[in-house]
Scaffold this active site. Structure first.
Site, mmCIF file in Angstrom:
data_model
loop_
_atom_site.group_PDB
_atom_site.id
_atom_site.type_symbol
_atom_site.label_atom_id
_atom_site.label_comp_id
_atom_site.label_asym_id
_atom_site.label_seq_id
_atom_site.Cartn_x
_atom_site.Cartn_y
_atom_site.Cartn_z
ATOM 1 N N LYS A 164 0.833 -1.210 0.000
ATOM 2 C CA LYS A 164 0.000 0.000 0.000
ATOM 3 C C LYS A 164 0.872 1.266 0.000
ATOM 4 O O LYS A 164 0.661 2.173 -0.793
ATOM 5 C CB LYS A 164 -0.909 0.032 1.242
ATOM 6 C CG LYS A 164 -1.826 -1.167 1.377
ATOM 7 C CD LYS A 164 -2.779 -1.017 2.561
ATOM 8 C CE LYS A 164 -2.104 -0.989 3.913
ATOM 9 N NZ LYS A 164 -1.419 -2.256 4.289
ATOM 10 N N ARG B 34 -8.763 0.887 10.046
ATOM 11 C CA ARG B 34 -8.365 -0.494 10.273
ATOM 12 C C ARG B 34 -9.390 -1.232 11.117
ATOM 13 O O ARG B 34 -9.193 -2.405 11.405
ATOM 14 C CB ARG B 34 -7.036 -0.512 11.011
ATOM 15 C CG ARG B 34 -5.830 -0.812 10.117
ATOM 16 C CD ARG B 34 -4.618 -0.609 10.982
ATOM 17 N NE ARG B 34 -3.464 -1.346 10.641
ATOM 18 C CZ ARG B 34 -2.409 -0.834 9.998
ATOM 19 N NH1 ARG B 34 -2.447 0.380 9.530
ATOM 20 N NH2 ARG B 34 -1.334 -1.563 9.833
ATOM 21 N N ARG C 155 11.544 -6.493 4.181
ATOM 22 C CA ARG C 155 11.320 -5.047 4.071
ATOM 23 C C ARG C 155 12.362 -4.249 4.849
ATOM 24 O O ARG C 155 12.747 -4.610 5.954
ATOM 25 C CB ARG C 155 9.920 -4.699 4.588
ATOM 26 C CG ARG C 155 9.663 -3.194 4.553
ATOM 27 C CD ARG C 155 8.218 -2.853 4.536
ATOM 28 N NE ARG C 155 7.562 -3.076 5.808
ATOM 29 C CZ ARG C 155 6.256 -2.874 5.988
ATOM 30 N NH1 ARG C 155 5.506 -2.495 4.982
ATOM 31 N NH2 ARG C 155 5.710 -3.096 7.156
ATOM 32 N N ARG D 37 12.011 -2.257 10.589
ATOM 33 C CA ARG D 37 10.994 -1.860 11.567
ATOM 34 C C ARG D 37 10.892 -2.904 12.678
ATOM 35 O O ARG D 37 10.941 -4.095 12.406
ATOM 36 C CB ARG D 37 9.634 -1.744 10.861
ATOM 37 C CG ARG D 37 9.466 -0.445 10.132
ATOM 38 C CD ARG D 37 8.220 -0.425 9.265
ATOM 39 N NE ARG D 37 6.995 -0.883 9.909
ATOM 40 C CZ ARG D 37 5.786 -0.769 9.373
ATOM 41 N NH1 ARG D 37 5.639 -0.189 8.187
ATOM 42 N NH2 ARG D 37 4.720 -1.216 9.988
ATOM 43 N N ARG E 282 0.401 -9.237 13.493
ATOM 44 C CA ARG E 282 -0.225 -8.221 12.634
ATOM 45 C C ARG E 282 -1.163 -8.868 11.613
ATOM 46 O O ARG E 282 -2.202 -8.311 11.287
ATOM 47 C CB ARG E 282 0.860 -7.396 11.932
ATOM 48 C CG ARG E 282 1.516 -6.426 12.906
ATOM 49 C CD ARG E 282 2.858 -5.953 12.423
ATOM 50 N NE ARG E 282 2.758 -5.081 11.289
ATOM 51 C CZ ARG E 282 3.699 -4.975 10.349
ATOM 52 N NH1 ARG E 282 4.777 -5.705 10.405
ATOM 53 N NH2 ARG E 282 3.538 -4.124 9.364
HETATM 54 P P1 AMP Z 1 1.555 0.334 9.297
HETATM 55 O O1 AMP Z 1 2.756 1.171 8.995
HETATM 56 O O2 AMP Z 1 0.330 0.798 8.575
HETATM 57 O O3 AMP Z 1 1.809 -1.143 9.126
HETATM 58 O O4 AMP Z 1 1.237 0.559 10.862
HETATM 59 C C1 AMP Z 1 2.173 0.202 11.849
HETATM 60 C C2 AMP Z 1 1.470 0.098 13.189
HETATM 61 O O5 AMP Z 1 0.911 1.364 13.558
HETATM 62 C C3 AMP Z 1 0.297 -0.873 13.244
HETATM 63 O O6 AMP Z 1 0.698 -2.224 13.430
HETATM 64 C C4 AMP Z 1 -0.462 -0.323 14.455
HETATM 65 O O7 AMP Z 1 0.167 -0.645 15.675
HETATM 66 C C5 AMP Z 1 -0.330 1.180 14.237
HETATM 67 N N1 AMP Z 1 -1.406 1.691 13.373
HETATM 68 C C6 AMP Z 1 -1.275 2.231 12.118
HETATM 69 N N2 AMP Z 1 -2.467 2.585 11.625
HETATM 70 C C7 AMP Z 1 -3.382 2.265 12.571
HETATM 71 C C8 AMP Z 1 -4.794 2.375 12.648
HETATM 72 N N3 AMP Z 1 -5.519 2.865 11.635
HETATM 73 N N4 AMP Z 1 -5.401 1.935 13.795
HETATM 74 C C9 AMP Z 1 -4.697 1.451 14.817
HETATM 75 N N5 AMP Z 1 -3.368 1.308 14.808
HETATM 76 C C10 AMP Z 1 -2.697 1.710 13.695
#
Ligand code: AMP
Length: 209
Positions: A13, A88, A122, A155, A166
């Protein structure tokens, strides 16, 4: 154009969003990236979310919704945006509908095996957030971002245990959004398995841009 990018972690994404931002001249809003900057800065928000993120769980809806609501009130996103990683949960989607009108939800269709391969390899720029991959998208110079010269790192939530968590969280809390948006006739499925340039072609064709 106001878009949501929906799909499991590692679906590409964020990587596609960087290309679409240039194409459509709109803003990318990645809640994950905003949380990661808060963690790096050691701000109160960062201190609150660090352990939750490292474990692969979701930050609470109230905090996340407030963050996005504030961001979507800013001038630079009135013309359009890509929400990358938000909503989410169903409550997040319901809240979003009250403060912004999304035009399309792009559903990144990808098998789990590929997600695991992508997340395992990644690498991310600490400064600009650009995503690299040890096989599919290597930087020209090892450990250095091609775009901004920043340091490339792994990360904390791309470790094996967090990846599994996740994916579980995605299936339980985020996947129901696929039907939620399908019923609202906003969903557009795209095959996210190919490399990003090919996914961009698929995206452009599906959206007619
Ligand atoms: P991402 O970079 O989108 O994979 O997000 C990394 C982490 O940030 C996720 O595993 C969550 O812990 C937190 N996070 C990101 N977006 C959200 C969201 N919309 N709702 C809740 N937690 C989020």
């Amino acid at each position: 154009m106001k878009l949501i990018f929906l799909g499991p972690p590692g679906a590409g994404k964020g990587t596609l969003a960087v290309k679409v931002v240039e194409l459509l001249n709109i803003q990318q809003i990645s809640t994950g990236a905003i949380f990661r900057s808060a963690v790096s800065a050691g701000s109160p928000l960062g201190l609150k979310v660090k352990a939750i993120m490292d474990s692969g769980k979701l930050v609470d809806d109230e905090t996340t919704i407030e963050l996005v609501k504030e961001r979507l009130a800013q001038d630079d996103v009135q013309k359009g945006y890509i929400l990358d990683g938000f909503p989410r949960t169903i409550p997040q989607a319901e809240a979003l509908a009250k403060f912004s009108t999304v035009e399309k939800v792009i559903n990144f269709d990808i098998p789990d095996s590929l997600v695991l391969q992508r997340l395992g390899g990644r690498r991310v720029c600490r400064k600009c957030g650009y995503n690299f991959h040890v096989i599919f998208n290597k930087p020209a110079e090892e450990g250095v971002c091609d775009h901004c010269g920043g340091e490339i790192y792994i990360r904390d939530d791309d470790r094996q245990e967090a990846i599994q968590k996740r994916l579980e969280v995605y299936r339980a809390q985020t996947a129901p959004l696929v039907n939620y948006y399908r019923e609202k006739k906003l969903l557009l499925d795209i095959d996210a398995s190919p490399l990003v340039d090919e996914v961009l072609v698929i995206f452009k064709k599906a959206l007619g841009v």
